[in-house]
Each structure stands twice: as C-alpha cells, then as structure tokens.
Design an enzyme around this catalytic site. Structure first.
Site, PDB file in Angstrom:
ATOM      1  N   TYR A  55      17.881 156.741 -10.412  1.00 63.71           N
ATOM      2  CA  TYR A  55      19.226 156.153 -10.475  1.00 63.71           C
ATOM      3  C   TYR A  55      19.821 156.096  -9.076  1.00 63.71           C
ATOM      4  O   TYR A  55      19.773 157.079  -8.347  1.00 63.71           O
ATOM      5  CB  TYR A  55      20.145 157.003 -11.369  1.00 63.71           C
ATOM      6  N   GLU A  57      23.083 154.267  -8.302  1.00 63.92           N
ATOM      7  CA  GLU A  57      24.352 153.520  -8.340  1.00 63.92           C
ATOM      8  C   GLU A  57      25.057 153.622  -6.992  1.00 63.92           C
ATOM      9  O   GLU A  57      25.106 154.695  -6.390  1.00 63.92           O
ATOM     10  CB  GLU A  57      25.264 154.081  -9.441  1.00 63.92           C
ATOM     11  N   ASP A 201      23.784 127.608  -5.252  1.00 68.20           N
ATOM     12  CA  ASP A 201      22.773 128.351  -5.995  1.00 68.20           C
ATOM     13  C   ASP A 201      21.428 127.721  -5.654  1.00 68.20           C
ATOM     14  O   ASP A 201      21.076 126.674  -6.178  1.00 68.20           O
ATOM     15  CB  ASP A 201      23.101 128.246  -7.491  1.00 68.20           C
ATOM     16  N   THR A 227      17.578 133.174  -7.088  1.00 67.14           N
ATOM     17  CA  THR A 227      16.610 134.073  -7.719  1.00 67.14           C
ATOM     18  C   THR A 227      15.632 134.476  -6.631  1.00 67.14           C
ATOM     19  O   THR A 227      15.572 133.856  -5.562  1.00 67.14           O
ATOM     20  CB  THR A 227      15.817 133.363  -8.833  1.00 67.14           C
ATOM     21  N   LYS A 230      11.186 132.524  -7.823  1.00 66.55           N
ATOM     22  CA  LYS A 230      10.717 131.139  -7.936  1.00 66.55           C
ATOM     23  C   LYS A 230       9.938 130.802  -6.660  1.00 66.55           C
ATOM     24  O   LYS A 230       8.958 131.475  -6.377  1.00 66.55           O
ATOM     25  CB  LYS A 230      11.891 130.225  -8.247  1.00 66.55           C
ATOM     26  N   ARG A 236      10.973 139.352 -10.251  1.00 70.30           N
ATOM     27  CA  ARG A 236      12.061 138.734 -11.001  1.00 70.30           C
ATOM     28  C   ARG A 236      13.384 139.369 -10.609  1.00 70.30           C
ATOM     29  O   ARG A 236      13.574 140.569 -10.792  1.00 70.30           O
ATOM     30  CB  ARG A 236      11.766 138.971 -12.481  1.00 70.30           C
TER      31      ARG A 236
HETATM   32  C1  LIG Z   1      16.485 129.889 -12.561  1.00 70.62           C
HETATM   33  C2  LIG Z   1      17.873 129.599 -12.183  1.00 70.62           C
HETATM   34  C3  LIG Z   1      18.899 130.540 -12.382  1.00 70.62           C
HETATM   35  C4  LIG Z   1      18.774 131.768 -13.232  1.00 70.62           C
HETATM   36  O1  LIG Z   1      17.889 132.708 -12.903  1.00 70.62           O
HETATM   37  P1  LIG Z   1      17.559 133.910 -13.903  1.00 70.62           P
HETATM   38  O2  LIG Z   1      16.900 134.892 -12.981  1.00 70.62           O
HETATM   39  O3  LIG Z   1      16.682 133.371 -14.953  1.00 70.62           O
HETATM   40  O4  LIG Z   1      18.842 134.440 -14.436  1.00 70.62           O
HETATM   41  C5  LIG Z   1      20.157 130.244 -11.877  1.00 70.62           C
HETATM   42  N1  LIG Z   1      20.387 129.094 -11.239  1.00 70.62           N
HETATM   43  C6  LIG Z   1      19.430 128.160 -11.063  1.00 70.62           C
HETATM   44  C7  LIG Z   1      19.771 126.891 -10.349  1.00 70.62           C
HETATM   45  C8  LIG Z   1      18.148 128.374 -11.540  1.00 70.62           C
HETATM   46  O5  LIG Z   1      17.229 127.432 -11.400  1.00 70.62           O
END
Ligand SMILES: *Cc1c(COP(=O)(O)O)cnc(C)c1O
Length: 415
Positions: A55, A57, A201, A227, A230, A236
C-alpha cells in the site's frame, strides 16, 4: 511462459489453463485491435512482482504508510522518465486507466454542470468525452463535434463555430477511431478565443507522439491524458501531464479524490515501459507502426475496400464494410474465422446500432511488435480483402492457413 508459472499450475489449474490458452490465442492469431499491444517480458515481470503487495497511498516522499522507500524509487523513476518523454512539467502516473485519468482531470478543473465540448463517439471519440452512458455525460452538459461528411476529417471552422455558440468550460480533444493527424494548435487557438480549458486525450497516439511521429499536444493543452497500454506499449493504466500550477489540484483529484492506493506493480511496469520509450529502438518501432498502417491501407484500397477518410496518418484505419455489403459485426466474425482479431466500429454518420456497426477498426501496433513489415502488409491486405469480399459460404481454411503462416513466422517476442 509455462515454466515461469509452475507454482500457479500446481495451485490453481483453472486459472493457469486460461492464461496458457490466452497465450496460445495471442500466439496463433494476428491481433489487429488498434488499442492493443504486446508488452516486453521486462514490463510483465515488473507487473507480476512483489510491488503488488504494498500500500502506498500518497505520493513519493509523502506517503500515508510506512515501508514505502522502494515504492518511492519506482514511482519517481516513472515520473522522471515520463517527464523526459513528453517534455512535460507536471506528471501523474497513478491513474488506474485512461478513463480514470480523464475523470480526475474533470474533477480537478470543472464543476458539476459545466459545459464540455468533445468528439462524437460515433465519429471516433471516446465514451469518457461526454457520452450519456458515462459519468462525463451525466455530470456535465455536453455538445459534440464530429468530422466533415465529405472529407471525413475534423473541420476546424465548424468546430470553432460550435465552440463560440456553446461557450464550453473545457474542450476535449482526442479520439479512439480517428485515422488522421489532429491539429492540437488549432484546438488551442479556438479554446483561447472562447476562454475554455483544453484537455487532450492522446490515449491512442501517445507512442507516436513520444517518437515525434505525431505533433505533440504538450504546449497546446492545459491537460494531457493518456493510457499507457496502447501505442505506448506499457502495462494497462493511465497518466496525466499538465503545468505545475495545476499540480496540487490534480494530485488531490487522483488521490484521494477518485482512487485509493496506487497499483504499485503497474507503476513499476510503467517505469520500465517509459524507459523503453526513451530508446532509439522504440522510435524505429513507432516509425514501422505508421509505415505498416499506411501500407495496409494502400493494399486494402487497391483491392477495392473503402477506408474512412481515404487512408491513415497514424497507427489505425477504419474500413467502411457497408460499402462491401457487410456489417461490422459480420466482418468481425468473418475475420475471426481466419485468425484475425479486429473490432467492429461505428463510422461517421453511422446508420446501424453500435453493436452491429458499419465499420471495422484495424491497428498495426501489436503486429509490428511481432516484427511484421511492409511486405507482410500486402499479404495481410490480400487476405482481409478476399475474406470481406467473398461470398458468404466461402471456405475459410486457405485464408486461415495464410494467417497462421504469418503468425508462425513472427512469434511473439519474450515467450
Ligand atoms: C482507450 C481510451 C481511453 C480509455 O482507456 P481505459 O484504460 O480503457 O480506461 C480513453 N480515451 C481514449 C481516447 C481512448 O482511446
């Protein structure tokens, strides 16, 4: 991997078998899902380590628990490397996912009922950009922009008029299924004109941005989220970049605002992945991802398939399968029969339900990690086009054999 899991095999055969089968599935199929990748063994070892037991935090040097000295080491490594990759001043590596990163930014910068302008889900946006099914669509007033009907690209003039009319507190930029380069500077200018904050994002394209193959949003956004799993090819998870003045609010918004203890094993994996992202090999890998996407797009169009926007600038492409007389659902099932994993996807001006959809989305990050190159994209395009254009009762076996030959020629590294 089987020998690394001997204890699991002895103690829990059911879970062990599922993991082994998944490994075989990944090995024998070509994973063309644009949001997926294949992490290095080093990343997986960090994620599977004792770091999961602790933990921690709080933040480095300011923890609520004792015994966090090595937690501080890995989180600081992750932070420093992340700052270096994107030339960001403030970083937060604790968000459990991309969705959590976005929600944390909203909590830090907006009040309940504020207005956000984001990209339409069916035009390539994401659920967390104001979909009514997501918290972002329930807590905030939302308007959506999309792509132009003719060019199937973002039209900055119409986005500007929408912003002027709606006067949002925040403009959300970024997409999950947009194959073209995004002009962050143009969005930033619009935001300046209407007095809005900007959140970019970059979940899908972070790896390309890291490698300098897509313009960087840093400098053209108040907040950048992503993220880590990807194109960035880490475990993840999520991350946030910003400017120092937002730091205290963002820190509090992630913890204790939204999350409890950070997933320290994942943060250790992020540190390893960020280290990898700083190498020349990573830059070359990303260049191959983009070249492969372009070659695949070219091959598919030469064989008569219609791509949304007529091609790609990044790691993904969207095939309009309705143009070939199919639905996304049917196309996904057909490709699955020959060992190709894709996802059905809505396309701009969609006429089907999302569960049926008129398109499929294809990405090259994972197959490029396996080592497939431009010549293999011609073979892949040939198989995909034949399978999508063939009559319904066609025998999948010859195509399955061709996909298996590719999968065998390029085993997943690190098993
Ligand atoms: C994949 C994605 C997310 C979300 O990611 P998670 O890890 O699945 O919550 C947010 N924004 C965009 C543009 C994405 O492609």
């Amino acid at each position: 991997m089987a020998d690394q899991l001997s204890e699991l095999k002895a103690k829990d055969a059911a879970v062990y078998q599922a993991i082994l089968q998944e490994e075989k599935r990944q090995q024998s199929h070509l994973e063309l899902i644009a949001s997926e990748n294949w992490t290095s063994l080093a990343v997986r070892q960090a994620v599977g380590s004792v770091m999961t037991d602790k933990y921690a935090e709080g933040y480095p040097g300011k923890r609520y628990y004792g015994g966090c000295e090595y937690m501080d080491v890995v989180e600081t490594l992750a932070q420093d490397r992340l700052r270096e990759i994107f030339h960001a001043e403030y970083v937060n590596v604790q968000p459990h996912s991309g969705a959590s990163a976005n929600t944390a930014v909203y909590f830090a910068a907006l009040k309940h009922g504020d207005r956000i302008l984001g990209m339409d889900l069916s035009h390539g946006g994401h659920l967390t950009h104001g979909s009514p099914a997501n918290l972002s669509g329930k807590f905030y007033q939302v308007r959506h922009y999309g792509v132009d009907r003719q060019t199937e690209r973002m039209d900055m003039d119409s986005i500007r008029s929408l912003a002027k009319d709606f006067q949002p507190q925040m403009i959300v930029v970024g997409a999950s299924a947009y194959p073209r380069e995004i002009d962050f500077e143009a969005f930033y200018q619009i935001a300046q004109e209407v007095g809005a904050l900007v959140m970019v994002d970059m979940a899908h394209i972070a790896g390309l941005v890291a490698a300098g193959l897509h313009g960087s949003p840093v400098g053209f956004a108040d907040f950048v989220t992503s993220t880590t799993h990807k194109t960035l090819r880490g475990p993840r998870g999520g991350l946030i970049l910003s400017t120092p003045e937002w730091g205290p609010k963002l820190d509090k918004s992630v913890f204790p605002g939204l999350q409890g203890g950070p997933l320290m094993n994942t943060i250790a994996g992020k540190a390893v992945a960020f280290g990898e992202a700083l190498t020349e090999e990573f830059r070359i890998y990303q260049a191959h991802v983009v070249e492969n996407a372009r070659a695949l797009a070219q091959g598919l169009m030469e064989r008569g398939l219609r791509l949304v926007s007529g091609g790609t600038d990044n790691h993904l492409l969207l095939i309009d399968v309705k143009h070939s007389g199919l639905t996304g659902k049917v196309a996904q099932a057909r490709l699955a029969r020959v060992g190709l994993t894709v996802n059905k996807n809505t396309i701009p001006f969609e006429t089907e339900k999302p569960t049926v959809a008129s398109g499929i989305r294809i990405g090259t990050p994972q197959i490029t990690t396996r080592g497939l190159g431009q010549n293999d994209m011609a073979e892949l395009a040939d198989v995909i086009a034949a399978v999508l254009q063939a009559p319904q009762d066609q025998d999948p076996d010859p195509y399955l054999a061709r996909v298996q030959a590719l999968a065998e020629a390029f085993p997943l590294p690190g098993i």
